[in-house]
Structure formats: C-alpha cells, structure tokens
Design an enzyme around this catalytic site. Structure first.
Site, mmCIF file in Angstrom:
data_model
loop_
_atom_site.group_PDB
_atom_site.id
_atom_site.type_symbol
_atom_site.label_atom_id
_atom_site.label_comp_id
_atom_site.label_asym_id
_atom_site.label_seq_id
_atom_site.Cartn_x
_atom_site.Cartn_y
_atom_site.Cartn_z
ATOM 1 N N ASP A 167 4.642 -6.399 81.157
ATOM 2 C CA ASP A 167 5.162 -6.593 82.525
ATOM 3 C C ASP A 167 4.431 -7.768 83.176
ATOM 4 O O ASP A 167 4.849 -8.925 83.051
ATOM 5 C CB ASP A 167 4.990 -5.270 83.288
ATOM 6 C CG ASP A 167 5.604 -5.285 84.670
ATOM 7 O OD1 ASP A 167 5.632 -6.344 85.317
ATOM 8 O OD2 ASP A 167 6.073 -4.227 85.143
ATOM 9 N N ASP A 183 2.763 -2.474 71.623
ATOM 10 C CA ASP A 183 2.916 -1.798 72.906
ATOM 11 C C ASP A 183 4.408 -1.663 73.198
ATOM 12 O O ASP A 183 5.225 -2.337 72.568
ATOM 13 C CB ASP A 183 2.189 -2.573 74.019
ATOM 14 C CG ASP A 183 1.719 -1.658 75.143
ATOM 15 O OD1 ASP A 183 2.159 -0.500 75.204
ATOM 16 O OD2 ASP A 183 0.904 -2.117 75.973
ATOM 17 N N ASP A 184 4.755 -0.786 74.133
ATOM 18 C CA ASP A 184 6.183 -0.609 74.433
ATOM 19 C C ASP A 184 6.743 -1.759 75.240
ATOM 20 O O ASP A 184 7.876 -2.186 75.034
ATOM 21 C CB ASP A 184 6.430 0.742 75.147
ATOM 22 C CG ASP A 184 5.550 0.953 76.367
ATOM 23 O OD1 ASP A 184 4.623 0.142 76.600
ATOM 24 O OD2 ASP A 184 5.772 1.934 77.098
#
Ligand code: PRP
Ligand code: GUN
Ligand code: MG
Length: 156
Positions: free
Chosen positions: A96, A92-93
């Site tokens: 959070d 995933d980028d």
C-alpha cells in the site's frame, strides 16, 4: 492508508487463489528455493506459491507496524531463520504505502519481493505483483469477510 476510505475492492477466496496462481506463473522456472511469508497477510499467498512452485522450505517473519507518531517504522516480532539470498521469495498479500515492503527489502536485500495486489505508492518496491489497485481504495481480503444476507434492491 487507513480504512477511512469508502472505496472498496472486495476479494473472494476464489479470486485471491486465481490471482496468486497467476503470480506463480510469473515466478515459475526462476528456481526459487525458499519462501519467507510476511505474517500475517503473506501467509495465505505463501502457502499457495509454495504448492504451485514446489517449494518446501517455508518460513515467516512476523511484523507489526507502529501507528501514530512512529508511522512507517516496523517492529520485527519474530525474524525468519532463512538467510537472505537471490533464491529467496519474500511474499506479502499487498503493498500500500510501501513502508512494510521498504523495511523488508532492507532486511532481505538480495531476495525477490512479491505481492498479489499493489497500490501506486508501493508499486516501485515490488519485483512482481498481479493486480493494480487505486491508492484511495481499501482491499477487503477474504479472510476478513464472511457471507451475509443481502436485502433485495426493492426493499432497500
Ligand atoms: O504498504 P503498507 O502501507 O506498509 O501496507 C501493507 C501491509 O499492510 C498489511 O499488513 P498489516 O500491517 O495490516 O498486518 P497483517 O498482515 O498482520 O494483517 C498488508 O498485509 C501488508 O503487510
Ligand atoms: N486489508 C487491507 N489491509 C491493508 N493494509 C494496508 N492497506 C490495506 C488494504 O487496502 N487492505
Ligand atoms: Mg501484512
């Protein structure tokens, strides 16, 4: 977190590419044989990692996070057809709150979960990441931005 913060971390294409290649260096030699990109944000780093690590089996899992009352739960719109294994990289980028990563770890318990950026809340859920970002900062990714004119300081 939501976009209500005004602290921003702007990422250029070049910076994203450089950081993702750094991630590839960390993963090199570990014999991963397949990648699952977490769509959509994970598609770009997945392509870069596939190229650098010479991995030709690339799949995606398409997810949507619920908002409002069901915050935290994740809907799988399309699953990957690759089986979970220790040779699988889930990409995933960013992480959070960690809710996406948590759900994906449950889905792929044996796989290695990696991101390019990590905020403190989600950090314990990733096996490898490159750049620390503060929790109250919004990461602006290159595919969400465009070049624009900027007024000289004297005219502002
Ligand atoms: O750690 P969390 O709080 O769960 O947030 C991280 C997730 O949020 C972003 O995806 P988003 O849901 O915005 O969708 P997209 O990838 O389709 O743009 C990002 O690409 C991660 O997948
Ligand atoms: N672009 C972007 N998407 C997110 N999704 C959750 N946190 C973030 C963030 O900081 N930036
Ligand atoms: Mg995403």
């Amino acid at each position: 977190m939501s976009l209500s913060t005004n602290k921003m971390f702007y990422v250029s294409w070049e910076a994203f590419h450089r950081a993702t290649k750094e991630l590839a260096h960390q993963l090199l030699g570990k014999n991963y044989t397949a990648i699952v990109a977490v769509s959509r944000g994970g598609l770009v780093p997945a392509a870069i990692l596939a190229r650098e690590l010479n991995i030709r089996v690339v799949d995606s899992i398409c997810v949507a996070s619920y908002e409002h009352d069901k915050q935290g739960s994740l809907r799988i719109l399309k699953d990957a057809s690759i089986e979970d294994s220790e040779q699988l990289l889930v990409v995933d980028d960013l992480v959070d709150t960690g809710e996406t990563a948590k759900a994906l770890r449950e889905h792929f318990p044996k796989a290695c979960f990696v991101t390019v950026y990590a905020k403190p809340q989600g950090k314990p859920l990733v096996d490898h990441y490159i750049t620390d970002i503060e929790q109250d900062t919004w990461i602006q990714l290159p595919w969400d931005m465009e070049l624009a004119y900027s007024k000289p300081l004297a005219d502002k």
